[in-house]
Write a protein that holds these residues in place. Structure first.
Motif, PDB file in Angstrom:
ATOM      1  N   SER A 157       0.584  -1.273   0.123  1.00  9.16           N
ATOM      2  CA  SER A 157      -0.007   0.184   0.062  1.00  9.16           C
ATOM      3  C   SER A 157       0.443   0.971   0.101  1.00  9.16           C
ATOM      4  O   SER A 157       2.289   1.037   0.299  1.00  9.16           O
ATOM      5  CB  SER A 157      -0.256  -0.617   1.166  1.00  9.16           C
ATOM      6  OG  SER A 157      -0.704   0.424   2.432  1.00  9.16           O
ATOM      7  N   GLY A 161      -5.299   5.195  -0.705  1.00  9.35           N
ATOM      8  CA  GLY A 161      -5.841   4.987  -1.898  1.00  9.35           C
ATOM      9  C   GLY A 161      -6.030   3.397  -1.692  1.00  9.35           C
ATOM     10  O   GLY A 161      -6.152   2.708  -1.003  1.00  9.35           O
ATOM     11  N   PRO A 162      -6.227   3.187  -2.890  1.00  6.24           N
ATOM     12  CA  PRO A 162      -5.833   1.287  -3.071  1.00  6.24           C
ATOM     13  C   PRO A 162      -5.205   0.451  -2.530  1.00  6.24           C
ATOM     14  O   PRO A 162      -3.997   1.898  -2.716  1.00  6.24           O
ATOM     15  CB  PRO A 162      -6.384   1.129  -4.211  1.00  6.24           C
ATOM     16  CG  PRO A 162      -7.158   2.420  -5.211  1.00  6.24           C
ATOM     17  CD  PRO A 162      -6.533   3.407  -4.420  1.00  6.24           C
ATOM     18  N   LYS A 183      -7.005  -3.731  -3.821  1.00  3.16           N
ATOM     19  CA  LYS A 183      -8.046  -3.616  -3.112  1.00  3.16           C
ATOM     20  C   LYS A 183      -8.550  -1.698  -2.929  1.00  3.16           C
ATOM     21  O   LYS A 183      -7.319  -1.537  -2.627  1.00  3.16           O
ATOM     22  CB  LYS A 183      -8.111  -3.764  -1.994  1.00  3.16           C
ATOM     23  CG  LYS A 183      -7.576  -5.743  -2.131  1.00  3.16           C
ATOM     24  CD  LYS A 183      -9.379  -6.732  -2.039  1.00  3.16           C
ATOM     25  CE  LYS A 183      -8.977  -7.691  -1.847  1.00  3.16           C
ATOM     26  NZ  LYS A 183     -10.046  -8.338  -2.028  1.00  3.16           N
ATOM     27  N   ASN A 184      -9.740  -1.810  -2.760  1.00  2.00           N
ATOM     28  CA  ASN A 184     -10.046  -0.051  -2.495  1.00  2.00           C
ATOM     29  C   ASN A 184     -10.570  -0.115  -1.167  1.00  2.00           C
ATOM     30  O   ASN A 184     -12.080  -0.636  -1.301  1.00  2.00           O
ATOM     31  CB  ASN A 184     -11.317   0.585  -3.572  1.00  2.00           C
ATOM     32  CG  ASN A 184     -11.547   1.761  -3.391  1.00  2.00           C
ATOM     33  OD1 ASN A 184     -10.955   2.353  -2.850  1.00  2.00           O
ATOM     34  ND2 ASN A 184     -11.598   2.647  -4.145  1.00  2.00           N
ATOM     35  N   GLU A 186     -12.416   2.138  -0.095  1.00  2.82           N
ATOM     36  CA  GLU A 186     -13.032   3.019   0.690  1.00  2.82           C
ATOM     37  C   GLU A 186     -14.297   2.545   0.021  1.00  2.82           C
ATOM     38  O   GLU A 186     -14.971   3.055  -0.654  1.00  2.82           O
ATOM     39  CB  GLU A 186     -13.036   4.248  -0.247  1.00  2.82           C
ATOM     40  CG  GLU A 186     -12.100   5.485   0.345  1.00  2.82           C
ATOM     41  CD  GLU A 186     -11.210   6.900  -0.116  1.00  2.82           C
ATOM     42  OE1 GLU A 186     -11.531   6.893  -1.406  1.00  2.82           O
ATOM     43  OE2 GLU A 186     -10.254   7.375   0.249  1.00  2.82           O
TER      44      GLU A 186
END
Length: 252
Positions: A157, A161-162, A183-184, A186
């Motif tokens: 990461s 963000g993603p 992966k997000n 949010e």
């Protein structure tokens, strides 16, 4: 018949009791109940009212006592192995910080690389005893299937963000990527994100590039081979602790 005959005689209670005990052990439970009823209802008998089965039962170990003996034997056997007492010396070039919480199924690895946060979840090893069946020998992945391995979940990461998530399996001197997804954090729970095609369906050059991507960040055979030994030792330690918890529960 033999028992009733003894009771009618003027013999002592001490002589009658062993015979009754023998009848209790040999007769069917239904006959045993009838025998107890006859004894308790006999007004002229010197035999007091009690159940012979309870006396015999107390002389035998209970199922819990048998279970405790088996658990204690298993603990002794496990403690005699070398793995559970081994102290893992972390290689000087090991790139991750190890977070090992006793009682947990996994360990966590953490490191920072050029502003990226890299986290790895390492699972218990899948050990292979050396025995192969015909199906394993004939399969396309027969060579890998005959080797011990450890499952890894790797996330990379950046700030906000993603992030990337890799599902891998580490074999001796080889790391296989099973899946890759973006992966997000949010994303709402009721939304299902597209996670891309099967990793093995990607272009071969793209697959090699992602293997190199993980290698640069520390996911490489020199790292995973050490983790393999580390997790074998952890498995031995956790198994003994688990057995002792079982023993404590049965004894309580």
């Amino acid at each position: 018949m033999a028992f009733n005959s003894i009771l009618r005689k003027s013999g002592s209670f001490v002589r009658a009791l062993p015979v009754a005990g023998q009848l209790v052990r040999k007769n069917h439970p239904g006959h045993r109940t009838a025998l107890f009823s006859a004894i308790n209802q006999h007004k002229d008998s010197l035999v007091p009212r009690f159940h012979f089965s309870s006396v015999a039962y107390k002389k035998k170990p209970t199922s819990d006592e048998n279970l405790l003996r088996v658990i204690e034997s298993e603990i002794e056997c496990a403690q005699q192995t070398d793995d559970q007492d081994a102290v893992e010396e972390v290689p000087t070039n090991f790139p991750f910080k190890i977070i090992d919480s006793p009682g947990q199924q996994t360990i966590a690895l953490e490191r920072t690389y050029q502003g990226e946060e890299i986290k790895v979840e390492v699972h218990m090893p899948d050990l292979v005893t050396g025995e192969e069946n015909d199906e394993d020998k004939n399969s396309d992945e027969g060579e890998s299937a005959s080797q011990s391995s450890i499952p890894l979940s790797v996330s990379v990461s950046k700030k906000g963000g993603p992030f990337l998530e890799f599902s891998c399996v580490a074999y001796p001197d080889e790391i296989v990527i099973d899946s890759l997804s973006v992966k997000n954090p949010e994303l709402a729970e009721d939304q299902i994100a597209y996670e891309g095609p099967d990793f093995q369906d990607l272009d071969e050059n793209l697959q090699k590039s992602f293997h190199r991507y993980l290698e640069i960040r520390g996911i490489k055979p020199s790292t995973t081979n050490f983790l393999h030994e580390y997790m074998i030792n952890k498995d031995s330690r956790e198994y003994i602790v688990w057995l002792k918890k079982l023993k404590s529960f049965i004894q309580a």
